[in-house]
Write a protein that holds these residues in place. Structure first.
Motif, PDB file in Angstrom:
ATOM      1  N   TRP A 143       0.831  -1.095  -0.059  1.00 59.47           N
ATOM      2  CA  TRP A 143       0.034  -0.027  -0.125  1.00 59.47           C
ATOM      3  C   TRP A 143       0.898   1.145  -0.026  1.00 59.47           C
ATOM      4  O   TRP A 143       1.462   1.592   1.016  1.00 59.47           O
ATOM      5  CB  TRP A 143      -0.854  -0.085   1.116  1.00 59.47           C
ATOM      6  N   ALA A 144       0.860   1.888  -1.280  1.00 56.83           N
ATOM      7  CA  ALA A 144       1.927   2.879  -1.445  1.00 56.83           C
ATOM      8  C   ALA A 144       1.450   4.216  -0.214  1.00 56.83           C
ATOM      9  O   ALA A 144       2.497   4.912  -0.005  1.00 56.83           O
ATOM     10  CB  ALA A 144       1.846   3.527  -2.814  1.00 56.83           C
ATOM     11  N   ARG A 145       0.224   4.240   0.150  1.00 51.03           N
ATOM     12  CA  ARG A 145       0.072   5.384   0.995  1.00 51.03           C
ATOM     13  C   ARG A 145      -0.336   4.710   2.502  1.00 51.03           C
ATOM     14  O   ARG A 145      -0.907   5.794   2.971  1.00 51.03           O
ATOM     15  CB  ARG A 145      -1.170   6.198   0.419  1.00 51.03           C
ATOM     16  N   ASP A 146       0.319   3.945   2.832  1.00 54.33           N
ATOM     17  CA  ASP A 146       0.237   3.207   4.023  1.00 54.33           C
ATOM     18  C   ASP A 146       1.620   2.964   4.671  1.00 54.33           C
ATOM     19  O   ASP A 146       2.448   3.411   4.068  1.00 54.33           O
ATOM     20  CB  ASP A 146      -0.753   2.276   4.088  1.00 54.33           C
ATOM     21  N   ALA A 147       1.485   2.178   5.513  1.00 59.47           N
ATOM     22  CA  ALA A 147       2.896   1.573   6.184  1.00 59.47           C
ATOM     23  C   ALA A 147       3.659   1.120   5.212  1.00 59.47           C
ATOM     24  O   ALA A 147       3.397   0.509   4.070  1.00 59.47           O
ATOM     25  CB  ALA A 147       2.606   0.425   7.235  1.00 59.47           C
ATOM     26  N   TYR A 148       5.133   1.143   5.219  1.00 56.31           N
ATOM     27  CA  TYR A 148       6.113   0.857   4.457  1.00 56.31           C
ATOM     28  C   TYR A 148       6.455  -0.723   4.422  1.00 56.31           C
ATOM     29  O   TYR A 148       7.695  -1.183   4.933  1.00 56.31           O
ATOM     30  CB  TYR A 148       7.270   1.632   4.441  1.00 56.31           C
ATOM     31  N   GLU A 149       5.470  -1.433   4.014  1.00 57.04           N
ATOM     32  CA  GLU A 149       5.689  -2.807   4.263  1.00 57.04           C
ATOM     33  C   GLU A 149       5.211  -3.562   2.970  1.00 57.04           C
ATOM     34  O   GLU A 149       3.950  -3.139   2.638  1.00 57.04           O
ATOM     35  CB  GLU A 149       4.962  -3.558   5.495  1.00 57.04           C
ATOM     36  N   ILE A 150       6.149  -4.462   2.297  1.00 56.49           N
ATOM     37  CA  ILE A 150       5.845  -5.009   1.118  1.00 56.49           C
ATOM     38  C   ILE A 150       5.947  -6.561   1.511  1.00 56.49           C
ATOM     39  O   ILE A 150       6.624  -7.129   2.174  1.00 56.49           O
ATOM     40  CB  ILE A 150       6.793  -4.559   0.127  1.00 56.49           C
ATOM     41  N   GLY A 151       4.902  -7.323   0.828  1.00 65.54           N
ATOM     42  CA  GLY A 151       4.850  -8.579   1.122  1.00 65.54           C
ATOM     43  C   GLY A 151       4.875  -9.236  -0.332  1.00 65.54           C
ATOM     44  O   GLY A 151       4.554  -8.920  -1.466  1.00 65.54           O
ATOM     45  N   GLY A 152       5.731 -10.355  -0.399  1.00 71.02           N
ATOM     46  CA  GLY A 152       5.899 -11.262  -1.691  1.00 71.02           C
ATOM     47  C   GLY A 152       5.695 -12.429  -1.539  1.00 71.02           C
ATOM     48  O   GLY A 152       6.731 -13.515  -1.748  1.00 71.02           O
ATOM     49  N   ASP A 153       4.546 -12.914  -1.061  1.00 72.07           N
ATOM     50  CA  ASP A 153       4.103 -14.304  -0.989  1.00 72.07           C
ATOM     51  C   ASP A 153       3.618 -14.850  -2.095  1.00 72.07           C
ATOM     52  O   ASP A 153       3.228 -16.204  -2.079  1.00 72.07           O
ATOM     53  CB  ASP A 153       3.284 -14.313   0.402  1.00 72.07           C
ATOM     54  N   PRO A 222      18.830  -7.365   4.744  1.00 74.53           N
ATOM     55  CA  PRO A 222      17.493  -6.733   5.187  1.00 74.53           C
ATOM     56  C   PRO A 222      17.298  -5.457   4.940  1.00 74.53           C
ATOM     57  O   PRO A 222      18.146  -4.740   4.427  1.00 74.53           O
ATOM     58  CB  PRO A 222      17.661  -6.768   6.986  1.00 74.53           C
ATOM     59  N   THR A 223      16.019  -5.108   4.275  1.00 76.00           N
ATOM     60  CA  THR A 223      15.502  -3.692   3.829  1.00 76.00           C
ATOM     61  C   THR A 223      14.460  -3.295   4.622  1.00 76.00           C
ATOM     62  O   THR A 223      13.471  -4.106   5.256  1.00 76.00           O
ATOM     63  CB  THR A 223      15.164  -3.758   2.360  1.00 76.00           C
ATOM     64  N   PRO A 224      14.165  -1.868   4.720  1.00 78.92           N
ATOM     65  CA  PRO A 224      13.015  -1.427   5.429  1.00 78.92           C
ATOM     66  C   PRO A 224      11.649  -1.955   4.887  1.00 78.92           C
ATOM     67  O   PRO A 224      10.628  -1.993   5.711  1.00 78.92           O
ATOM     68  CB  PRO A 224      13.243   0.010   5.369  1.00 78.92           C
ATOM     69  N   ASP A 225      11.633  -2.244   3.672  1.00 82.01           N
ATOM     70  CA  ASP A 225      10.202  -2.452   2.969  1.00 82.01           C
ATOM     71  C   ASP A 225       9.847  -4.069   3.489  1.00 82.01           C
ATOM     72  O   ASP A 225       8.912  -4.327   3.310  1.00 82.01           O
ATOM     73  CB  ASP A 225      10.471  -2.447   1.673  1.00 82.01           C
ATOM     74  N   GLY A 226      10.916  -4.857   4.241  1.00 88.92           N
ATOM     75  CA  GLY A 226      10.659  -6.236   4.527  1.00 88.92           C
ATOM     76  C   GLY A 226      10.942  -7.165   3.372  1.00 88.92           C
ATOM     77  O   GLY A 226      10.954  -8.692   3.617  1.00 88.92           O
ATOM     78  N   MET A 227      11.316  -6.848   2.275  1.00 87.88           N
ATOM     79  CA  MET A 227      11.449  -7.814   1.180  1.00 87.88           C
ATOM     80  C   MET A 227      12.839  -8.528   1.113  1.00 87.88           C
ATOM     81  O   MET A 227      13.228  -9.566   0.862  1.00 87.88           O
ATOM     82  CB  MET A 227      11.315  -7.491  -0.213  1.00 87.88           C
ATOM     83  N   GLY A 228      13.758  -7.506   1.591  1.00 86.31           N
ATOM     84  CA  GLY A 228      15.118  -7.730   1.593  1.00 86.31           C
ATOM     85  C   GLY A 228      15.998  -7.949   0.221  1.00 86.31           C
ATOM     86  O   GLY A 228      15.321  -8.068  -0.810  1.00 86.31           O
ATOM     87  N   LEU A 229      17.168  -8.204   0.214  1.00 84.46           N
ATOM     88  CA  LEU A 229      17.934  -8.328  -1.092  1.00 84.46           C
ATOM     89  C   LEU A 229      18.560  -9.350  -1.185  1.00 84.46           C
ATOM     90  O   LEU A 229      19.013 -10.001  -0.055  1.00 84.46           O
ATOM     91  CB  LEU A 229      18.950  -7.276  -1.021  1.00 84.46           C
TER      92      LEU A 229
END
Length: 327
Positions: A143-153, A222-229
């Motif tokens: 959600w680009a206008r919400d918490a900076y969390e990205i899920g890649g499931d 680890p990255t702030p968005d949660g996806m990591g590198l």
């Protein structure tokens, strides 16, 4: 025996027509195999400098079957619109003065994320996640206008949309129980979402994208968005402590972290440090320097397409609109 994709498309059309969703009434042939050759394949590869998977074209074919007059709105009953590369497939023209990867790229979208669908709340987006430009390793949602969390499931766009349809069905069922005065409306939502889910599953099977499998990516940074590198551990060195980095950044050490990133001998380490700075709104003065480090690190890792995304994005990060294609 399971119904054919063409029959499911017809069923979806009738269901959506019955709920006032203005879907197409004529089914099209069964979707082709995932090895399909699409006339826009080379064009998309060239404009984006990454290679979208064949299933993207299978989703597009399904969308055109469901709603030929407006295929990008084929999944309206799920609150989903196709966008990004689908805008080109729909006949829009690339931007004149900006690189194509900036199309539908929000301010804090990571370079690896290429948006292909949008939702109806808080900047909801789905996109293919490219750890390397050759092929995506996941489909991410944020959600680009919400918490900076990205899920890649999810591993496919089909799978992501099927999962979203199931979430919508469950939500409508709960609403039906909690608000019986509007039970008819909720039942119509459930019927439409169920029909779309079935059509998506049939299309996914034809595209060899079903049943789903979990992403196999193994992040090492680890990255702030949660996806990591995903980087070879030899390119990282000692594991980065994201919590400690973010504490330093909250204390105002943005420039110091960029300096540390610039001096790192491993590109994975440099990238992880710079990404932490680049993702923070309170480090905006350090964003240009962080972007420079990120681009050099991507180049060193052999991910030149992502380096170019960083350079272009930083140069136009405050663009007034994310929709850059032209009719």
């Amino acid at each position: 025996m399971s119904p054919s994709p063409a029959r499911l498309v017809a069923a979806v059309a009738l269901t959506l027509a019955g709920c006032g969703c203005d879907a197409a009434h004529e089914p099209a042939p069964t979707p082709p195999s995932p090895a399909m050759h699409h006339p826009d394949r080379a064009r998309l590869d060239s404009l984006y400098a990454v290679r979208f998977p064949d299933e993207l074209f299978a989703v597009w074919r399904l969308a055109r079957e469901l709603r030929p007059e407006a295929p990008r709105r084929a999944f309206d009953a799920l609150g989903v619109a196709l966008c990004g590369p689908f805008d080109l497939l729909a006949g829009e023209r690339p931007p004149e003065d900006l690189p194509m990867p900036l199309h539908w790229r929000f301010t804090y979208a990571p370079p690896e994320l290429f948006t292909v669908a949008s939702g109806d709340t808080d900047g909801l987006q789905w996109g293919y996640w490219f750890d390397t430009p050759e092929s995506p390793s996941a489909v991410a949602r944020w959600w680009a206008r919400d918490a900076y969390e990205i899920g890649g499931d999810a591993t496919s766009l089909h799978g992501a949309l099927i999962g979203w349809a199931e979430d919508r069905i469950e939500s409508s069922r709960e609403n039906e129980e909690d608000d019986p005065d509007y039970a008819d409306a909720y039942r119509a939502e459930i019927e439409a979402a169920t029909a779309l889910r079935e059509a998506l599953v049939a299309s996914a099977r034809a595209a060899d994208a079903w049943p789903p499998s979990p992403p196999r990516r193994r992040p090492t940074v680890p990255t702030p968005d949660g996806m990591g590198l995903v980087v070879d551990e030899a390119e990282v060195g000692p594991r980065l402590d994201l919590g400690a980095i973010e504490r330093r950044l909250r204390e105002g050490a943005c420039d110091a972290v960029v300096t540390e990133a610039r001096g790192a001998s491993q590109p994975g380490r440099a990238l992880g440090l710079a990404r932490a700075v680049w993702a923070r709104g309170d480090c905006q003065d350090a964003h240009p320097a962080a972007a420079e480090v990120m681009a050099r690190a991507y180049d060193a890792l052999g991910r030149g397409a992502l380096a170019e995304v960083v350079r272009a994005h930083q140069a136009h990060r405050d663009a007034p609109s994310v929709h850059l294609t032209r009719e």
